[in-house]
Design an enzyme around this catalytic site. Structure first.
Site, PDB file in Angstrom:
ATOM      1  N   PRO A  67       0.832  -1.326   0.054  1.00 36.01           N
ATOM      2  CA  PRO A  67       0.049   0.147   0.126  1.00 36.01           C
ATOM      3  C   PRO A  67       0.744   1.362   0.139  1.00 36.01           C
ATOM      4  O   PRO A  67       0.850   2.166   0.859  1.00 36.01           O
ATOM      5  CB  PRO A  67      -0.767  -0.070   1.370  1.00 36.01           C
ATOM      6  CG  PRO A  67       0.165  -0.810   2.246  1.00 36.01           C
ATOM      7  CD  PRO A  67       0.962  -1.942   1.298  1.00 36.01           C
ATOM      8  N   CYS A  68       1.475   1.753  -1.186  1.00 36.44           N
ATOM      9  CA  CYS A  68       2.275   2.709  -1.247  1.00 36.44           C
ATOM     10  C   CYS A  68       1.492   3.924  -1.238  1.00 36.44           C
ATOM     11  O   CYS A  68       1.946   5.032  -0.902  1.00 36.44           O
ATOM     12  CB  CYS A  68       3.352   2.749  -2.465  1.00 36.44           C
ATOM     13  SG  CYS A  68       2.291   2.468  -3.986  1.00 36.44           S
TER      14      CYS A  68
END
Length: 290
Positions: free
Chosen positions: A255-256
């Site tokens: 989850p950047c």
């Protein structure tokens, strides 16, 4: 995860309208534009826009807009930092373990990295998701790529894979990747409690450190590049952290999108800032109404 939200979008036309609305809300959230103004901007009636957006997000556009403000972002940054500090104080190396996690990360071996994917078979497919079309690619060991696309063009998608796996054997396997898509983005009809997904990535030692740290961020939280750097004991490496975040090969699962600037502004995102805002708002709602 808000299962209702996953039922929302049918194809790219709906998502295109949603993302256009989110872009307008982002640019004008200080003014809190009326629903009719946003609806007019995307050429829908107020009634149809409210219905479309609520079906996608699970909440009204007005409520969603609160998740796009700097004040909300800053509050989430502070909460995440407190969570990370607390986990370190009590001896937890993985704050994500305080929450349900459904992603395991594995790295290819140095010899596999050097071989550029030679001898590796990769099945891929292109699928509609709540955030537009996406390329999903997998090996026998796990998912190796998830790229959001502007258009569901196979040639462009294959080129993305070829850039990252130069010598691998690529084959379209839409049925296999559809199963994965249903698990990644469950709807009311496909949702079920399942075993964690595995992602298999290639990267430098530093990149792998960063991607593993991203998996420590619970759904709905936000952090900064500086805090992420400190979490891996590299407090002066915020710029390098940003580069590693930007090269994440598996969108959403790693989850950047949960990393923003210390000011509360979104910063960059490999798959577009409006999509990043959509992901942040969608997750913010999902943790409030799981």
């Amino acid at each position: 995860m808000n299962v209702t939200a996953g039922t929302a979008l049918n194809p790219s036309a709906d998502y295109a309208r949603i993302t256009k609305a989110i872009a307008f809300m982002r640019q004008n959230c200080d003014r809190q534009p009326h629903l009719s103004v946003i609806a007019d901007h995307i050429h829908l009636s107020e009634y149809h826009f409210q219905r479309l957006f609520t079906r996608w997000a699970g909440i009204s556009p007005k409520r969603f807009m609160q998740f796009l403000t700097l004040e909300y972002a800053k509050s989430q940054i502070a909460q995440t930092k407190s969570l990370l500090d607390l986990s370190l104080d009590v001896g937890l190396s993985d704050p994500g373990r305080l929450h349900d996690s459904f992603v395991n990360l594995e790295a290819i071996t140095p010899s596999e990295f050097k071989a550029g994917g030679a001898g590796l078979q990769i099945g891929y497919g292109i699928h509609e998701t709540p955030f537009g079309p996406a390329l999903i690619a997998t090996t026998t060991r796990g998912i190796c790529n998830l790229h959001f696309l502007e258009e569901a063009e196979e040639a462009a998608a294959v080129q993305l894979l070829r850039q990252e796996w130069r010598k691998a054997e690529l084959m379209r396997d839409q049925s296999k990747t559809q199963e994965l898509c249903d698990r990644i983005f469950p709807t009311a009809s496909t949702y079920a409690i399942q075993a964690p997904l595995t992602v298999v990535v290639k990267g430098t030692h530093f990149q792998l450190q960063v991607w593993k740290a991203l998996l420590d961020l619970p759904v709905g939280t936000l952090t900064t590049y500086q805090t992420l750097a400190a979490s891996i004991q590299k407090p002066t490496a915020a710029r390098a952290i940003g580069n590693a975040v930007g090269k994440n090969p598996v969108g959403y699962l790693i989850p950047c999108h949960r990393v923003i600037r210390g000011s509360g502004e979104l910063g960059g995102y490999r798959w577009g800032l409006d999509r990043k805002a959509a992901l942040i708002g969608w997750e913010a709602e999902s943790i409030q109404h799981p």
